[in-house]
Design a protein around this motif. Structure first.
Motif: not given
Lengths: 295, 347
Positions: A13, A15, A19-20
């Motif tokens: 995946r 990221p 998204w953090q």
């Protein structure tokens, strides 16, 4: 997608860096969804209301408060009857020494220790939130609370001031008159400076919070430290260390009400807060990234 | 006290062949969990885990057994990177822990020492929060993931309730849902059926079997031996911070062989006949004779011992037999044999 497929793709995946930020948003959300936070903000909002009503009652019939610059009451209280905007400065001066930092101490002290005592810390860490990332999210959300708390006092004071007293041109400490618009801008700038003044105590609270598994103990310790430092700041015999105590320059925000603005103490204050944030932030990081999470 | 010889010996059983000796630093991609001499000494000097060599094969349902205080949870916390080992090393999904936690942990779901929730948030918002903590979780699909996890543990109807109003069983389910937010390669479940009613326990067992059938490795700690026996393919037994044994559940149970049991009024004759046929360790209690059947290959020329022949021999010697048969060994027997005492005894 079947479980087996997912298990294969699970390792790859990719990221997105954005998204953090989810954790930070989640942190801010959970700070403001607690009843405790709402209650703290409610108390802070009530202070300007009480001060405003008290001033209104005392000056009913043309009297004055604080006897024109005499020692009584918080700063600027004598000007409130002439200009409701001064209720902002009075309320910030009244809440900054104790109410505001106490609220910050509660939120910052509870940040890591509260998660530890409820056991949710271990689930955040195996999620995996990442210790550095979690600490940053906690500190950032505490800073958001600093700003929110200051703005609550400011907005409440502005509303009460506008309701109970006339508004108009603002007479600065140095005697010059500025328009109400500029006065309002200065009030907002002062709110910003007050919020920044709280970053030091927030860092201290965060560090204390990494030391214990009890949220209550961390909050009490942080608030206790605050009171101790405030008392130490009063002893003339300790003048050598006082410039290094985090509340020492807090009331320098009044210098924004001079024409021209006196920057010296304002900048001293910001430098001192940055120093506290750096020192206690690093200490919190060193402690939190190396400690065993057994709760 | 445990029998010294057992604790020291770390007795091996058939089926523990995965515990191959390994050179330091070598990766074990076939093992979901692999530890080498993993040791944790707490600051007080107390040795919680002592030189643990554990191998959990991928695809297994691995039962991690031991009395309270035997070091199970400390081991799990070390595997999850929550506490730093004093010495030794641990690998999870082929990567070193805690160093590779950012890569490993998104592929691992965990329920550690019971659920922990935010009481002021609803069940759904609790899951949203735990999902937000995972930097590899896409925020755009968060709601769908949360709904799927709630559905999987049967909490959809209660998802809007504040978590503080949940019963222990519901909290346990919500904790499981958090572990199932992502498709996982490894699930670490510490006492997952704690606080559940029998129906809930059955559901969890079914869930574990489903997950295992899909290829997820399940690492299950429990103090319920029958639970391990029902769902696990492999098991390890810990006591006082040490690993006593590990291997397949069938291997563990068969290592403690079933005993022959004969009920008869003529006990002394029965003992004599059984001894002649090679049965050892004969014990007589009232009208019951039990003994170990001979192990290994029969002597040259002799036929392997058949229980029917043994029974015939008894009857032939005019021993009146009321009941005759072997008692199947359970994992509990194996555990008692290993530790020399019952299971629910704190170490």
């Amino acid at each position: 997608m079947s479980r087996a497929d997912a298990a294969v793709t699970g390792g790859t995946r990719a990221p997105s860096p954005l998204w953090q930020l989810s954790l930070f948003r989640s942190e801010v959300g959970s700070v403001f969804r607690r009843w405790r936070t709402v209650a703290l903000l409610g108390v802070l909002a009530a202070v300007p209301v009480l001060v405003g009503i008290a001033v209104k009652i005392e000056t009913r019939g043309g009297g004055t408060v604080g006897h024109e610059g005499g020692g009584g009451g918080p700063a600027f209280i004598s000007q409130v009857t002439n200009n409701g905007l001064f209720l902002v400065f009075t309320s910030l001066a009244a809440t900054l020494p104790f109410f505001l930092p106490m609220a910050i101490g509660v939120v910052a002290g509870d940040s890591i220790a509260g998660e530890a005592s409820s056991g949710t810390l271990r689930y955040l860490l195996v999620a995996p939130a990442g210790r550095t990332r979690l600490l940053l999210a906690k500190y950032a959300s505490t800073l958001v609370f600093c700003l929110a708390a200051t703005l609550v006092v400011t907005v409440s004071a502005l509303a009460v001031g506008a309701l109970l007293f006339p508004l108009g041109e603002v007479t600065l400490i140095s005697g010059t008159n500025v328009s109400f618009g500029e006065g309002l801008l200065r009030a907002l700038a002062i709110a910003g400076v007050v919020a920044l003044s709280l970053t030091g105590v927030a860092a201290v609270g965060l560090f204390v919070s990494t030391l214990t598994n009890s949220g209550i103990a961390a909050m009490a310790t942080t608030v206790g430290l605050l009171i101790t430092v405030q008392i130490l700041d009063q002893f003339p015999q300790l003048h050598a260390v006082q410039p290094y105590l985090f509340p020492h320059y807090w009331l320098s925000f009044a210098d924004l009400l001079r024409e021209p603005v006196y920057w010296d103490q304002l900048l001293d204050n910001l430098r001192l807060q940055a120093l506290y944030a750096a020192v206690f932030g690093s200490a919190a990081w060193a402690r939190f990234t190396s400690r065993d999470v057994t709760a | 006290m445990f029998h010294k010889s057992v604790t020291k010996g770390g007795r091996r059983v058939p089926g523990s062949a995965e515990r191959a000796p390994s050179a330091a630093g070598r990766r074990h991609p076939d093992a979901a969990v692999h530890t080498r001499a993993l040791t944790k000494r707490y600051r007080g000097g107390q040795l919680a885990v002592d030189g643990l060599d554990l191998t959990v094969p991928r695809g297994s349902v691995f039962g991690f057994l031991g009395p309270n205080g035997s070091g199970k949870t400390t081991t799990i916390r070390m595997l999850m990177g929550l506490i730093e080992p004093t010495s030794g090393s641990a690998e999870v999904l082929g990567e070193p822990m805690p160093r590779a936690g950012r890569r490993v942990l998104p592929r691992v779901g965990a329920l550690i020492e019971g659920p922990a929730l935010y009481g002021f948030l609803s069940g759904r918002d609790n899951l949203v929060r735990f999902d937000a903590a995972d930097p590899t979780a896409d925020p755009r699909t968060r709601a769908a993931r949360v709904d799927a996890a709630l559905d999987r543990v049967g909490l959809v109807a209660a998802a809007g309730k504040k978590a503080r109003a949940y019963s222990l069983g519901m909290k346990q389910r919500l904790g499981l849902a958090a572990a199932l937010l992502q498709p996982r390669e490894l699930l670490v479940l510490d006492e997952p059926t704690n606080g559940l009613d029998p129906q809930g326990m059955r559901e969890i067992r079914t869930l574990v079997r489903e997950l295992a059938a899909d290829g997820t490795t399940v690492f299950l700690s429990s103090h319920l031996l029958d639970e391990i026996e029902q769902v696990c393919t492999h098991a390890a037994v810990m006591a006082q911070g040490r690993l006593l044994t590990q291997g397949t559940v069938a291997g563990l149970a068969s290592s403690t062989r079933g005993r022959l049991a004969v009920t008869t009024p003529d006990t002394s004759d029965a003992v004599r006949v059984l001894k002649e046929h090679g049965v050892t360790d004969l014990v007589v209690v009232d009208d019951r004779v039990t003994g170990e059947l001979p192990t290994g290959e029969p002597p040259e020329g002799a036929a392997p011992l058949d229980l029917a022949d043994l029974n015939a021999a008894l009857v032939h010697a005019r021993v009146r037999v009321r009941a005759f048969g072997t008692e199947r060994a359970s994992l509990e027997d194996a555990f008692v044999a290993l530790t020399g005492e019952g299971f629910d005894v704190a170490g």
